[in-house]
Scaffold this motif. Structure first.
Motif, short mmCIF file in Angstrom:
data_model
loop_
_atom_site.label_atom_id
_atom_site.label_comp_id
_atom_site.label_asym_id
_atom_site.label_seq_id
_atom_site.Cartn_x
_atom_site.Cartn_y
_atom_site.Cartn_z
N VAL A 137 0.85 -1.19 0.00
CA VAL A 137 0.00 0.00 0.00
C VAL A 137 0.89 1.24 0.00
O VAL A 137 1.80 1.36 0.83
CB VAL A 137 -0.94 0.03 1.23
CG1 VAL A 137 -1.82 1.26 1.18
CG2 VAL A 137 -1.78 -1.24 1.29
N GLU A 393 -1.92 -8.29 -3.31
CA GLU A 393 -2.74 -7.08 -3.46
C GLU A 393 -1.82 -5.87 -3.43
O GLU A 393 -0.98 -5.74 -2.53
CB GLU A 393 -3.79 -7.00 -2.36
CG GLU A 393 -4.80 -8.14 -2.38
CD GLU A 393 -5.88 -7.99 -1.32
OE1 GLU A 393 -6.05 -6.85 -0.84
OE2 GLU A 393 -6.54 -8.98 -0.96
N TYR A 395 -1.84 -1.51 -3.86
CA TYR A 395 -2.69 -0.32 -3.85
C TYR A 395 -1.82 0.94 -3.92
O TYR A 395 -0.77 1.03 -3.28
CB TYR A 395 -3.54 -0.26 -2.58
CG TYR A 395 -4.50 -1.42 -2.40
CD1 TYR A 395 -5.78 -1.38 -2.95
CD2 TYR A 395 -4.11 -2.56 -1.70
CE1 TYR A 395 -6.65 -2.44 -2.78
CE2 TYR A 395 -4.98 -3.63 -1.53
CZ TYR A 395 -6.25 -3.56 -2.07
OH TYR A 395 -7.11 -4.62 -1.90
N VAL A 547 -4.75 -1.89 -7.73
CA VAL A 547 -5.59 -0.70 -7.72
C VAL A 547 -4.68 0.52 -7.68
O VAL A 547 -3.84 0.65 -6.78
CB VAL A 547 -6.55 -0.69 -6.52
CG1 VAL A 547 -7.40 0.59 -6.54
CG2 VAL A 547 -7.44 -1.92 -6.53
N SER A 548 -4.84 1.42 -8.66
CA SER A 548 -4.06 2.66 -8.73
C SER A 548 -5.02 3.83 -8.86
O SER A 548 -5.82 3.87 -9.80
CB SER A 548 -3.08 2.63 -9.91
OG SER A 548 -2.13 1.59 -9.76
#
Length: 674
Positions: A137, A393, A395, A547-548
Motif C-alpha cells: 500500500v 494485493e 494499492y 488498484v491505482s
C-alpha cells in the motif's frame, strides 16, 4: 554329546568337593573321633546283613539344563494369560522370526504375529503446503500551494477531488466483479471462490448466447468474453489484435521530473552561454504510479497426473479504467500544438491468455534394442489437503492537487510540484519437487485471477498570457494482464485400472509396484518411478489485485510580470498532465510437465475476460478554502531587481517524493520555501 555330559558331571562334583574342603578349612578346631563304649549297643554284623532293596526309578545320564513351566500372568489393561505353553510357543515363534529377519511390532499379542516373506512398503513424507499473502500500500498526499507574487491569493478547497475519485471507484465496480474476493487458506474457502467464478461465467455465457456481449453501460468499451482465444490473440480495449503494444511507445515525457541521465565518463566541461535566460517552466503533473506483480508457480508438477475426483480450472481477467480529463482555459489563452485537445489521455486495457506444453528431454534410449520400463518405485504420501496459494494485493493512492500563481522574473525559473513516483513490485517464484506420477485422491481446484483498476482525475484550470505553451493532457493509463498455463494440451484421459490399483497398493502398503505402471508408454525410459500420493484435495490458487488511484487536479495562474520593460519575449511552459498510471500482472502456472492427465471425475474448465473503460466529463468547479490554515504553503517572494548583477536562476522542487509501500502520507511538510 556323551563326553560333554561326563565333563559336566565331573565339573559338578569337583565343585562340591572344593566347597567341602573350604568348609573344613574354616573350622577352628577339629572334632575328636571316639569309638563305641564298652557298655554301648552291639552293632550288627554288616557282612552277614543282606537287606532287600528294590527301586522303580529309571536310571539315566545327567542332563544339565533348566526345566521351567510358566504360570499365569497379567498385562496391565490387558486380558489375563492362562496356564499352558504360551511362553514356550512365544519363544519358538521368536526364534523363527529371528531366523527370517522380520521386524516385530511394539505391542500386541504374540499370537497375532504373522510371518511373511516380504516387508511393508516404505513411504516418505511429501512436500507440504505453500501459502503466501502479500499486500503493498502506498499513500501519498502532495497538495502544494505556490504564490510567486507579492499579492495574497486565497487557496482553493481540493476536497472535491477525493469525492470525485470515490464516485469513479463506484462506477468501476461493474467491470470488476472479482475484486471483492477475500483471502482464504481453507479448501472450503477456495471451493467457494471457484463456485462464485463458475456461476458468474455461466451467467455471462447465458447472456452471450442471448445476443448481449457487454455489460450494458455507457462506456468507451465494455467487453465480456467467455472462453477467450488462447495464443496469438491479444485483447486491447475489447478488440482482438495480433501484436502486443509496447509500453515505451506510449510513456509520456515527464519534463522536469525525468530522471537525469548518467554523465559521460569523459572530462568534457559543460558551459552555459546564457546563464540569465528569461523563461518559466512549470511542471505540476508528471506523476508515475506503477504496480508490477509476477508469479511463476511450479509447486506440484509431474509427467503424469491422476485425479480421482473432479478437476476445476478457472482463469479470469478483469480490467477497468475510469478517468476524467476535463480542462478549462482562460479566454485569452492560445495554447500551442501540445494542448490537451491534440494530446489527450491514452488508456489501454491489454489482456493475453496463453497455453503451452513443456518440452522435456526424453528418457527413452532410441538406440536400445528393447525399450526400458520402470521396475521399482519410491512413494511419498501427504495425508490431507495440499494448498498452493499466492495472494497479492497492490494499492496506490496519490493526491497531487497543486494551486499556483506564477510569474516571470527575468531569469530562468523552473517549478516542479509534481513528479511523484510510487512503485509496488512483487515477484514470486515457487519451485517444488518434481515427480514422475502424482495421484490426487480428492478434487483439484486450479484458479488464476487478475483484477486491475486504474482511476485518474486530471481536471485542470489554467490561466496564462498569450504565447504560453500549455500541456494539460498527455496522460497514460496502462493495464496489462497475462495468464500462461503450462500443462496438458490434449483433453484429459480416462482413468486406467492400474492407476486405481496403484492407489490401493499405496494405501495397503504393498511393496510390489503394480504391473501396469511397467508398461505405461509415458514411463518408457525410466528405471524407477518417483510417486507422490495426496490423500485429500489439491487447490492451486493465484490471485492478483492491483488498484491505482491518482488525483491531479491543478490550478495554475500566470500573473503579469511587474517589470514588463526588461522582460520581453519570456518563454512560459506549463505542464499539468503527463501522468502515467500503470498496472502490470503476469501469472505463469505450471500444471504438468507431461502430455497426460488422467481424470476419474468431471472436468470444469472456464475462462473469462472483462474489459471496461469509462470517460467522465466532470464539471465541478473548485471553491476557495475556508479560514483554516492550508496543509502546506509554498511562497516565493523576490522583491529584488531581476535585472541586477546578482540575478540568478530560481529552482523550486516540491516533487520527487518517493513512497515505497508506505501506509501513511510520505510527504508530511511537502514543501515550504520562503
Amino acid at each position: 554329546m556323551h563326553i560333554e555330559k561326563i565333563s559336566e558331571i565331573i565339573a559338578h562334583f569337583i565343585g562340591l568337593f572344593e566347597m567341602t574342603t573350604d568348609e573344613m578349612r574354616l573350622r577352628t578346631n577339629y572334632a575328636e573321633g571316639a569309638g563305641p563304649g564298652a557298655d554301648g549297643p552291639a552293632l550288627p554284623d554288616q557282612d552277614a546283613y543282606t537287606a532287600a532293596f528294590s527301586s522303580d526309578l529309571q536310571l539315566k545320564d545327567y542332563d544339565p539344563g533348566v526345566i521351567y513351566k510358566s504360570g499365569s500372568y497379567d498385562i496391565e489393561y490387558g486380558p489375563a494369560r492362562h496356564l499352558g505353553r504360551v511362553f514356550e510357543d512365544s519363544l519358538e515363534k521368536l526364534a523363527a522370526i529371528a531366523a527370517k529377519d522380520i521386524p516385530l511390532p511394539h505391542f500386541g499379542d504374540p499370537t497375532d504375529i504373522v510371518l511373511t516373506d516380504e516387508p511393508e512398503l516404505t513411504v516418505f513424507a511429501g512436500p507440504g503446503s505453500a501459502i503466501s499473502h502479500a499486500i503493498q500500500v502506498n499513500v501519498l498526499y502532495d497538495d502544494d500551494y505556490l504564490d510567486m507574487t507579492s499579492s495574497v491569493h486565497a487557496p482553493r478547497d481540493t476536497s472535491f477531488v477525493i469525492e470525485q475519485l470515490a464516485d469513479l471507484s463506484t462506477k468501476a465496480e461493474i467491470f470488476t466483479p472479482f475484486a471483492s474476493l477475500h483471502r482464504t487458506d481453507t479448501y472450503d474457502g477456495a471451493l467457494k471462490i471457484a463456485e462464485d467464478l463458475e456461476s458468474y461465467i455461466q451467467n455471462a455465457q447465458n447472456t452471450e448466447d442471448s445476443g448481449t456481449t457487454s455489460l450494458g453501460t455507457d462506456a468507451t468499451h465494455n467487453f465480456v468474453r467467455v472462453d477467450p482465444e488462447v495464443n496469438d490473440t491479444v485483447y486491447v480495449n475489447g478488440k482482438a489484435e495480433t501484436d502486443i503494444p509496447v509500453l515505451d511507445d506510449f510513456l509520456p515525457d515527464r519534463g522536469l521530473a525525468k530522471l537525469q541521465e548518467e554523465p559521460d565518463d569523459n572530462n568534457t566541461s559543460v558551459e552555459q552561454t546564457d546563464p540569465t535566460g528569461n523563461s518559466l517552466d512549470v511542471t505540476a503533473g508528471a506523476n508515475l504510479l506503477v504496480n508490477v506483480a509476477s508469479v511463476i508457480n511450479t509447486g506440484v508438477i509431474a509427467s503424469v497426473t491422476a485425479v480421482m475426483g473432479n478437476y476445476h480450472q478457472v482463469d479470469a481477467i478483469s480490467q477497468t479504467f475510469v478517468y476524467s480529463d476535463h480542462d478549462e482555459f482562460a479566454s485569452a489563452l492560445h495554447a500551442s500544438g501540445h494542448s490537451a485537445e491534440e494530446a489527450g489521455t491514452v488508456a489501454k486495457n491489454i489482456a493475453l491468455f496463453e497455453h503451452s506444453t513443456f518440452e522435456a528431454s526424453s528418457h527413452a534410449d532410441t538406440d536400445a534394442a528393447e525399450p526400458t520400463f520402470p521396475s521399482s518405485w519410491r512413494v511419498s504420501v501427504i495425508d490431507g489437503d495440499v494448498s498452493v496459494v499466492q495472494w497479492i494485493e497492490q494499492y496506490h493512492f496519490v493526491s497531487d492537487n497543486d494551486t499556483m500563481t506564477v510569474t516571470t522574473s527575468g531569469s530562468e525559473t523552473t517549478v516542479l510540484t509534481g513528479g511523484n513516483t510510487s512503485i509496488n513490485f512483487s515477484s514470486f517464484f515457487g519451485m517444488g519437487m518434481q515427480y514422475d506420477l502424482v495421484i490426487i485422491g480428492g478434487n483439484v481446484l486450479d484458479i488464476n485471477s487478475i483484477t486491475q483498476i486504474s482511476l485518474l482525475y486530471d481536471n485542470d484550470w489554467v490561466r496564462a498570457e498569450d504565447g504560453a505553451d500549455i500541456q494539460t493532457g498527455n496522460n497514460l493509463i496502462w493495464n496489462f494482464a497475462s495468464i500462461h498455463n503450462v500443462g496438458t494440451d490434449s483433453p484429459f484421459a480416462a482413468m486406467p485400472d492400474y492407476i486405481v490399483e496403484t492407489q490401493k497398493a499405496i494405501e495397503d502398503r504393498d511393496p510390489n509396484m503394480p504391473e501396469g505402471l511397467s508398461f505405461d508408454v509415458n514411463f518408457q525410459g525410466y528405471a524407477g518411478l518417483n510417486v507422490l500420493y495426496i490423500t485429500g484435495n489439491l487447490y492451486d490458487m493465484t490471485i492478483i489485485k492491483q488498484v491505482s488511484i491518482l488525483g491531479d487536479s491543478d490550478d495554475v495562474t500566470q500573473a503579469a510580470s511587474a517589470i514588463l520593460d526588461i522582460n520581453p519575449d519570456a518563454t512560459v511552459t506549463i505542464d499539468t498532465g503527463s501522468n502515467a498510471v500503470i498496472n502490470i500482472a503476469e501469472i505463469v502456472d505450471y500444471d504438468s510437465f507431461g502430455q497426460t492427465t488422467y481424470l476419474a471425475g468431471q472436468l470444469y474448465s472456464d475462462a473469462i475476460l472483462i474489459q471496461g473503460g469509462l470517460v467522465e466529463h466532470d464539471t465541478t468547479e473548485p471553491q476557495p478554502a475556508d479560514d483554516r490554515l492550508a496543509n502546506e504553503v509554498i511562497a516565493f517572494l523576490d522583491n529584488d531587481d531581476p535585472g541586477g548583477s546578482d540575478s540568478a536562476d530560481g529552482v523550486i522542487n516540491a516533487g520527487h517524493d518517493f513512497s515505497w509501500s508506505s501506509a501513511h502520507p510520505a510527504d508530511v511538510m511537502q514543501a515550504m520555501v520562503a
